[in-house]
Scaffold this motif. Structure first.
Motif, PDB file in Angstrom:
ATOM      1  N   MET A   1     -29.749 -20.269  -2.662  1.00  0.00           N
ATOM      2  CA  MET A   1     -29.930 -21.471  -1.904  1.00  0.00           C
ATOM      3  C   MET A   1     -30.810 -22.437  -2.670  1.00  0.00           C
ATOM      4  SD  MET A   1     -31.019 -21.255   1.928  1.00  0.00           S
ATOM      5  CE  MET A   1     -29.949 -20.965   3.133  1.00  0.00           C
ATOM      6  N   LYS A   2     -30.387 -23.646  -2.639  1.00  0.00           N
ATOM      7  CA  LYS A   2     -31.124 -24.665  -3.341  1.00  0.00           C
ATOM      8  C   LYS A   2     -32.324 -25.071  -2.497  1.00  0.00           C
ATOM      9  CE  LYS A   2     -27.141 -26.900  -5.427  1.00  0.00           C
ATOM     10  NZ  LYS A   2     -26.484 -28.148  -5.534  1.00  0.00           N
ATOM     11  N   LYS A   3     -33.218 -25.746  -3.177  1.00  0.00           N
ATOM     12  CA  LYS A   3     -34.433 -26.186  -2.513  1.00  0.00           C
ATOM     13  C   LYS A   3     -34.106 -27.188  -1.403  1.00  0.00           C
ATOM     14  CE  LYS A   3     -38.915 -27.988  -3.368  1.00  0.00           C
ATOM     15  NZ  LYS A   3     -39.940 -28.437  -4.174  1.00  0.00           N
ATOM     16  N   SER A   4     -33.180 -28.086  -1.636  1.00  0.00           N
ATOM     17  CA  SER A   4     -32.821 -29.085  -0.617  1.00  0.00           C
ATOM     18  C   SER A   4     -32.175 -28.415   0.595  1.00  0.00           C
ATOM     19  CB  SER A   4     -31.895 -30.141  -1.205  1.00  0.00           C
ATOM     20  OG  SER A   4     -30.672 -29.562  -1.618  1.00  0.00           O
ATOM     21  N   GLU A   5     -31.386 -27.344   0.362  1.00  0.00           N
ATOM     22  CA  GLU A   5     -30.782 -26.613   1.479  1.00  0.00           C
ATOM     23  C   GLU A   5     -31.863 -25.910   2.294  1.00  0.00           C
ATOM     24  OE1 GLU A   5     -27.980 -24.107  -0.505  1.00  0.00           O
ATOM     25  OE2 GLU A   5     -26.406 -25.607  -0.367  1.00  0.00           O
ATOM     26  N   LYS A   6     -32.847 -25.363   1.596  1.00  0.00           N
ATOM     27  CA  LYS A   6     -33.947 -24.698   2.281  1.00  0.00           C
ATOM     28  C   LYS A   6     -34.731 -25.698   3.144  1.00  0.00           C
ATOM     29  CE  LYS A   6     -34.789 -20.935  -0.914  1.00  0.00           C
ATOM     30  NZ  LYS A   6     -35.717 -20.313  -1.812  1.00  0.00           N
ATOM     31  N   VAL A   7     -34.953 -26.907   2.600  1.00  0.00           N
ATOM     32  CA  VAL A   7     -35.676 -27.947   3.343  1.00  0.00           C
ATOM     33  C   VAL A   7     -34.846 -28.363   4.562  1.00  0.00           C
ATOM     34  CG1 VAL A   7     -36.523 -30.332   3.248  1.00  0.00           C
ATOM     35  CG2 VAL A   7     -36.965 -28.769   1.360  1.00  0.00           C
ATOM     36  N   LEU A   8     -33.541 -28.569   4.365  1.00  0.00           N
ATOM     37  CA  LEU A   8     -32.662 -28.937   5.475  1.00  0.00           C
ATOM     38  C   LEU A   8     -32.632 -27.830   6.528  1.00  0.00           C
ATOM     39  CD1 LEU A   8     -29.599 -30.728   3.842  1.00  0.00           C
ATOM     40  CD2 LEU A   8     -31.100 -31.615   5.583  1.00  0.00           C
ATOM     41  N   LEU A   9     -32.561 -26.579   6.063  1.00  0.00           N
ATOM     42  CA  LEU A   9     -32.569 -25.448   7.003  1.00  0.00           C
ATOM     43  C   LEU A   9     -33.898 -25.403   7.752  1.00  0.00           C
ATOM     44  CD1 LEU A   9     -31.100 -22.958   8.113  1.00  0.00           C
ATOM     45  CD2 LEU A   9     -32.184 -21.638   6.275  1.00  0.00           C
ATOM     46  N   GLY A  10     -34.992 -25.643   7.081  1.00  0.00           N
ATOM     47  CA  GLY A  10     -36.306 -25.670   7.729  1.00  0.00           C
ATOM     48  C   GLY A  10     -36.409 -26.789   8.752  1.00  0.00           C
ATOM     49  N   VAL A  11     -35.903 -27.998   8.399  1.00  0.00           N
ATOM     50  CA  VAL A  11     -35.912 -29.124   9.332  1.00  0.00           C
ATOM     51  C   VAL A  11     -35.024 -28.820  10.532  1.00  0.00           C
ATOM     52  CG1 VAL A  11     -35.201 -31.555   9.591  1.00  0.00           C
ATOM     53  CG2 VAL A  11     -36.493 -30.843   7.571  1.00  0.00           C
ATOM     54  N   PHE A  12     -33.848 -28.241  10.252  1.00  0.00           N
ATOM     55  CA  PHE A  12     -32.928 -27.889  11.344  1.00  0.00           C
ATOM     56  C   PHE A  12     -33.569 -26.861  12.287  1.00  0.00           C
ATOM     57  CE2 PHE A  12     -29.602 -25.098  13.021  1.00  0.00           C
ATOM     58  CZ  PHE A  12     -28.910 -26.025  13.795  1.00  0.00           C
ATOM     59  N   VAL A  13     -34.173 -25.820  11.735  1.00  0.00           N
ATOM     60  CA  VAL A  13     -34.840 -24.797  12.559  1.00  0.00           C
ATOM     61  C   VAL A  13     -35.973 -25.431  13.359  1.00  0.00           C
ATOM     62  CG1 VAL A  13     -36.274 -22.711  12.434  1.00  0.00           C
ATOM     63  CG2 VAL A  13     -34.180 -22.857  11.101  1.00  0.00           C
ATOM     64  N   PHE A  14     -36.760 -26.297  12.689  1.00  0.00           N
ATOM     65  CA  PHE A  14     -37.858 -26.971  13.392  1.00  0.00           C
ATOM     66  C   PHE A  14     -37.331 -27.826  14.553  1.00  0.00           C
ATOM     67  CE2 PHE A  14     -40.548 -30.733  13.936  1.00  0.00           C
ATOM     68  CZ  PHE A  14     -41.715 -30.125  14.372  1.00  0.00           C
ATOM     69  N   LEU A  15     -36.297 -28.639  14.289  1.00  0.00           N
ATOM     70  CA  LEU A  15     -35.721 -29.480  15.337  1.00  0.00           C
ATOM     71  C   LEU A  15     -35.104 -28.615  16.446  1.00  0.00           C
ATOM     72  CD1 LEU A  15     -34.057 -32.404  13.344  1.00  0.00           C
ATOM     73  CD2 LEU A  15     -36.008 -32.538  14.874  1.00  0.00           C
ATOM     74  N   PHE A  16     -34.426 -27.551  16.048  1.00  0.00           N
ATOM     75  CA  PHE A  16     -33.820 -26.649  17.036  1.00  0.00           C
ATOM     76  C   PHE A  16     -34.898 -26.040  17.927  1.00  0.00           C
ATOM     77  CE2 PHE A  16     -32.299 -22.435  18.325  1.00  0.00           C
ATOM     78  CZ  PHE A  16     -31.136 -22.793  18.998  1.00  0.00           C
ATOM     79  N   LEU A  17     -35.963 -25.538  17.337  1.00  0.00           N
ATOM     80  CA  LEU A  17     -37.057 -24.945  18.111  1.00  0.00           C
ATOM     81  C   LEU A  17     -37.774 -26.001  18.955  1.00  0.00           C
ATOM     82  CD1 LEU A  17     -38.600 -22.401  15.558  1.00  0.00           C
ATOM     83  CD2 LEU A  17     -37.222 -21.917  17.583  1.00  0.00           C
ATOM     84  N   ALA A  18     -37.920 -27.228  18.431  1.00  0.00           N
ATOM     85  CA  ALA A  18     -38.576 -28.291  19.199  1.00  0.00           C
ATOM     86  C   ALA A  18     -37.738 -28.674  20.420  1.00  0.00           C
ATOM     87  CB  ALA A  18     -38.808 -29.505  18.310  1.00  0.00           C
ATOM     88  N   ILE A  19     -36.413 -28.796  20.213  1.00  0.00           N
ATOM     89  CA  ILE A  19     -35.542 -29.174  21.338  1.00  0.00           C
ATOM     90  C   ILE A  19     -35.483 -28.049  22.370  1.00  0.00           C
ATOM     91  CG2 ILE A  19     -33.161 -29.692  21.981  1.00  0.00           C
ATOM     92  CD1 ILE A  19     -32.938 -31.232  19.327  1.00  0.00           C
ATOM     93  N   ILE A  20     -35.226 -26.833  21.903  1.00  0.00           N
ATOM     94  CA  ILE A  20     -35.144 -25.694  22.827  1.00  0.00           C
ATOM     95  C   ILE A  20     -36.509 -25.434  23.455  1.00  0.00           C
ATOM     96  CG2 ILE A  20     -34.693 -23.204  22.999  1.00  0.00           C
ATOM     97  CD1 ILE A  20     -32.194 -24.890  22.659  1.00  0.00           C
ATOM     98  N   GLY A  21     -37.553 -25.469  22.658  1.00  0.00           N
ATOM     99  CA  GLY A  21     -38.901 -25.240  23.180  1.00  0.00           C
ATOM    100  C   GLY A  21     -39.317 -26.333  24.160  1.00  0.00           C
ATOM    101  N   GLY A  22     -38.989 -27.591  23.816  1.00  0.00           N
ATOM    102  CA  GLY A  22     -39.307 -28.708  24.718  1.00  0.00           C
ATOM    103  C   GLY A  22     -38.552 -28.582  26.028  1.00  0.00           C
ATOM    104  N   GLY A  23     -37.269 -28.244  25.937  1.00  0.00           N
ATOM    105  CA  GLY A  23     -36.473 -28.039  27.160  1.00  0.00           C
ATOM    106  C   GLY A  23     -37.012 -26.878  27.977  1.00  0.00           C
ATOM    107  N   GLY A  24     -37.380 -25.824  27.277  1.00  0.00           N
ATOM    108  CA  GLY A  24     -37.947 -24.650  27.963  1.00  0.00           C
ATOM    109  C   GLY A  24     -39.265 -24.987  28.636  1.00  0.00           C
TER     110      GLY A  24
END
Length: 193
Positions: A1-24
């Motif tokens: 995995m490239k560094k940019s993919e890792k950053v995108l995956l990290g941003v996606f996980v962060f946004l996913f957790l923020a949305i799900i966590g915020g909804g929760g």
């Protein structure tokens, strides 16, 4: 995995957790507030129930007083006679002369078939008498009315018309008194073998 993919995956996980966590968190907060409101309403309801229970003894005492004190007559005629007797006795005590006396019969309500309808007007039976007074002293008149209207007598004024006579604080009056009572049954005489 490239560094940019890792950053995108990290941003996606962060946004996913923020949305799900915020909804929760929003869901949990709404549930908490609903439970809190329900607790407050139950607390208020419990206070109302405790108040009703504490007043229940008062109402039971009032009911007991009524059962003990309410006069009992066998008929409307007997009640009317006792009412007129009480009115004239009090009038004599204060020096009033009663002009006219009239027993008031209850108007019969007719049903659609033309026959009288048997209606009970509440908890008590009642009898009424209309008294006419002419040229009586105001003070004596109001003393007489006050003496007649005691709680234990179950006697009230259902109509009062006062006209000044124009001389020395005297009035002409028409008063309708009502005696509330409970009709008691007359024991039937039977032959025992």
């Amino acid at each position: 995995m490239k560094k940019s993919e890792k950053v995108l995956l990290g941003v996606f996980v962060f946004l996913f957790l923020a949305i799900i966590g915020g909804g929760g968190l929003t869901f949990a907060f709404k549930n908490y507030m609903a439970i809190r409101e329900e607790n407050e309403s139950l607390r208020d309801r419990l206070a109302e129930m405790n108040l009703a229970i504490s007043q229940g003894a008062d109402w039971a005492d009032k009911y007991g007083w009524l059962e003990e004190k309410v006069p009992g007559f066998t008929s409307r005629q007997e009640a009317s006679a006792k009412l007129l007797e009480a009115i004239t006795a009090e009038a004599e005590k204060v020096g009033l002369s009663i002009g006219g006396k009239e027993f008031i019969e209850e108007a019969k309500v007719l049903g659609p078939d033309g026959l009288p309808v048997d209606e009970t007007l509440g908890y008590f039976d009642h009898a009424a008498v209309k008294i006419t007074l002419a040229g009586v002293s105001e003070k004596a008149f109001f003393t007489w009315l006050h003496a007649l209207q005691q709680p234990q007598s179950f006697l009230g004024i259902s109509r009062l018309q006062i006209n000044p006579s124009g001389t020395n604080k005297t009035v002409n009056c028409e008063v309708e008194f009502t005696q509330f009572y409970r009709e008691k049954t007359v024991p039937k005489v039977t032959k025992a073998n």
